[in-house]
Write a protein that holds these residues in place. Structure first.
Motif, mmCIF file in Angstrom:
data_model
loop_
_atom_site.group_PDB
_atom_site.id
_atom_site.type_symbol
_atom_site.label_atom_id
_atom_site.label_comp_id
_atom_site.label_asym_id
_atom_site.label_seq_id
_atom_site.Cartn_x
_atom_site.Cartn_y
_atom_site.Cartn_z
ATOM 1 N N ARG A 19 -80.009 -26.272 -4.958
ATOM 2 C CA ARG A 19 -79.309 -25.718 -6.120
ATOM 3 C C ARG A 19 -77.797 -25.887 -5.967
ATOM 4 N N GLU A 20 -77.276 -25.612 -4.772
ATOM 5 C CA GLU A 20 -75.826 -25.669 -4.542
ATOM 6 C C GLU A 20 -75.277 -27.085 -4.713
ATOM 7 N N PHE A 21 -76.026 -28.086 -4.250
ATOM 8 C CA PHE A 21 -75.501 -29.457 -4.240
ATOM 9 C C PHE A 21 -76.030 -30.319 -5.382
ATOM 10 N N ASN A 22 -76.721 -29.711 -6.334
ATOM 11 C CA ASN A 22 -77.204 -30.464 -7.479
ATOM 12 C C ASN A 22 -76.029 -31.098 -8.234
ATOM 13 N N HIS A 23 -76.119 -32.389 -8.474
ATOM 14 C CA HIS A 23 -75.082 -33.171 -9.160
ATOM 15 C C HIS A 23 -73.784 -33.306 -8.355
ATOM 16 N N LYS A 24 -73.810 -32.949 -7.064
ATOM 17 C CA LYS A 24 -72.634 -33.098 -6.206
ATOM 18 C C LYS A 24 -72.732 -34.415 -5.424
ATOM 19 N N LEU A 46 -85.227 -43.174 3.595
ATOM 20 C CA LEU A 46 -85.999 -42.130 2.923
ATOM 21 C C LEU A 46 -85.139 -40.895 2.655
ATOM 22 N N ASP A 47 -84.276 -40.538 3.590
ATOM 23 C CA ASP A 47 -83.393 -39.379 3.394
ATOM 24 C C ASP A 47 -82.479 -39.595 2.196
ATOM 25 N N VAL A 48 -81.877 -40.780 2.120
ATOM 26 C CA VAL A 48 -80.953 -41.072 1.025
ATOM 27 C C VAL A 48 -81.683 -41.073 -0.319
ATOM 28 N N ILE A 49 -82.878 -41.652 -0.337
ATOM 29 C CA ILE A 49 -83.675 -41.676 -1.568
ATOM 30 C C ILE A 49 -84.011 -40.250 -2.008
ATOM 31 N N LEU A 50 -84.405 -39.410 -1.057
ATOM 32 C CA LEU A 50 -84.737 -38.022 -1.383
ATOM 33 C C LEU A 50 -83.529 -37.295 -1.974
ATOM 34 N N LEU A 51 -82.356 -37.498 -1.389
ATOM 35 C CA LEU A 51 -81.149 -36.873 -1.930
ATOM 36 C C LEU A 51 -80.972 -37.233 -3.400
ATOM 37 N N LYS A 52 -81.169 -38.502 -3.712
ATOM 38 C CA LYS A 52 -80.984 -38.953 -5.093
ATOM 39 C C LYS A 52 -82.020 -38.332 -6.020
ATOM 40 N N TYR A 53 -83.270 -38.274 -5.568
ATOM 41 C CA TYR A 53 -84.333 -37.771 -6.436
ATOM 42 C C TYR A 53 -84.218 -36.279 -6.715
ATOM 43 N N ILE A 54 -83.604 -35.515 -5.799
ATOM 44 C CA ILE A 54 -83.510 -34.073 -6.036
ATOM 45 C C ILE A 54 -82.165 -33.679 -6.636
ATOM 46 N N GLY A 55 -81.375 -34.688 -7.061
ATOM 47 C CA GLY A 55 -80.224 -34.378 -7.884
ATOM 48 C C GLY A 55 -78.860 -34.531 -7.252
ATOM 49 N N LEU A 56 -78.792 -34.993 -5.978
ATOM 50 C CA LEU A 56 -77.500 -35.251 -5.369
ATOM 51 C C LEU A 56 -77.066 -36.683 -5.672
ATOM 52 N N ASN A 57 -75.813 -36.981 -5.401
ATOM 53 C CA ASN A 57 -75.276 -38.317 -5.621
ATOM 54 C C ASN A 57 -74.816 -38.890 -4.279
ATOM 55 N N PRO A 58 -75.725 -39.529 -3.523
ATOM 56 C CA PRO A 58 -75.320 -40.087 -2.230
ATOM 57 C C PRO A 58 -74.568 -41.407 -2.390
ATOM 58 N N VAL A 59 -73.500 -41.557 -1.620
ATOM 59 C CA VAL A 59 -72.735 -42.798 -1.544
ATOM 60 C C VAL A 59 -72.706 -43.203 -0.073
ATOM 61 N N VAL A 60 -73.147 -44.413 0.235
ATOM 62 C CA VAL A 60 -73.266 -44.873 1.621
ATOM 63 C C VAL A 60 -72.153 -45.869 1.929
ATOM 64 N N VAL A 61 -71.455 -45.642 3.037
ATOM 65 C CA VAL A 61 -70.496 -46.610 3.581
ATOM 66 C C VAL A 61 -70.989 -46.971 4.978
ATOM 67 N N HIS A 62 -71.108 -48.251 5.267
ATOM 68 C CA HIS A 62 -71.699 -48.643 6.552
ATOM 69 C C HIS A 62 -70.724 -49.411 7.425
#
Length: 294
Positions: A19-24, A46-62
């Motif tokens: 709830r706290e990080f939804n759309h963050k 899988l972790d990054v995909i899950l973040l996206k599906y539950i409403g967070l906005n993950p950005v990856v820098v490698h």
């Protein structure tokens, strides 16, 4: 049944954080052993995909230092280092960009897409995403009262500006950006930039809720070798002066402090060797690694 109930309790524990990080936005610097071990690579995707599906906005820098070293050796190009940074001439920069953008980036994108995500690979040159200038580091002064000599590292850069338009567009289309740390200068040339610095600058520009740096250590440790679960931003420079923080942890913590100064809520240095490290940090009460706060 007890095992299934335990699973349900884990989901309930994560609910306040979902709830706290939804759309963050959460910016994740992906590097170290997590990029090499096959099982950890799968867990990361899988972790990054899950973040996206539950409403967070993950950005990856490698990152990709070991992969660059491997290709340079094959091409018989010798790397020199000054203060831990690779001196990057023209031929070396060609290899850096080829490996980071053409190989490592596409492998990460392919992995996320293979497990059901929607990832798009970018370099900092795409859409002028990461603008840069040449980095020069101070050397030792020739005499005691003389100013330090500035050392030219070639095509090594530092971030001057982040243009988030392309990231905003991808977010609206539910894509996960995967960014190679190559910037573009005013002259149109590519610059090799430390991935931690790129992640921190992007996190600040996006007002990210979290900046997470995956490393090959548990986190930041005190003088006794015990893990510090939390550090105040203001304490970092004193800890460096006291020798509590040293080596490669210094630029990571300064990167975190800079991101916090830029508006990021919290930064985290966590052990990427731990399975599902990202989820453990974001969605559990205890978290893992070291949290840096303002």
């Amino acid at each position: 049944m007890e095992h299934e109930i335990a699973k349900a309790k884990v989901l309930i524990e994560s609910l306040p954080y979902i709830r706290e990080f939804n759309h963050k936005t959460v910016v994740i610097k992906y590097g170290g052993h997590a990029m090499v071990d096959e099982e950890l690579k799968k867990n990361f995707a899988l972790d990054v995909i899950l973040l996206k599906y539950i409403g967070l906005n993950p950005v990856v820098v490698h990152g990709g230092g070991p992969q660059i070293n491997e290709f340079l050796q094959k091409m018989q190009i010798t790397s020199n280092y000054i203060q831990g940074m690779r001196v990057t001439d023209g031929p070396t920069m060609d290899v850096v960009e080829m490996v980071l953008v053409g190989k490592v980036n596409k492998e990460i994108v392919g992995l996320i897409n293979h497990y059901g995500g929607k990832a798009v690979g970018l370099s900092g040159r795409d859409g002028d995403l990461v603008q840069a200038k040449k980095m020069k580091v101070p050397g030792k002064p020739e005499t005691e009262n003389a100013p330090p000599e500035l050392i030219d590292l070639g095509r090594v850069g530092e971030v001057t500006k982040v243009n988030p338009e392309i990231l905003d567009t991808l977010d609206r289309q539910d894509f996960i950006p995967v960014i190679a740390p190559v910037g573009v200068g005013d002259d149109g040339q590519a610059y090799n930039i430390n991935a931690d610095l790129v992640a921190g600058a992007i996190a600040a520009e996006l007002d990210a809720a979290k900046l997470i740096l995956l490393t090959d250590v548990e986190g930041v440790k005190d003088s006794e070798g015990s893990l510090l679960s939390s550090i105040k931003k203001e304490a970092i420079e004193q800890m460096i002066t006291d020798g509590v923080i040293s080596g490669g942890m210094i630029p990571k913590l300064r990167c975190c402090a800079s991101a916090l100064n830029g508006g990021v809520n919290k930064a985290h240095i966590i052990d990427g060797r731990q399975e599902h490290a990202i989820l453990l940090e974001i969605f559990t009460h205890k978290g893992i690694g070291t949290e840096i706060t303002a």
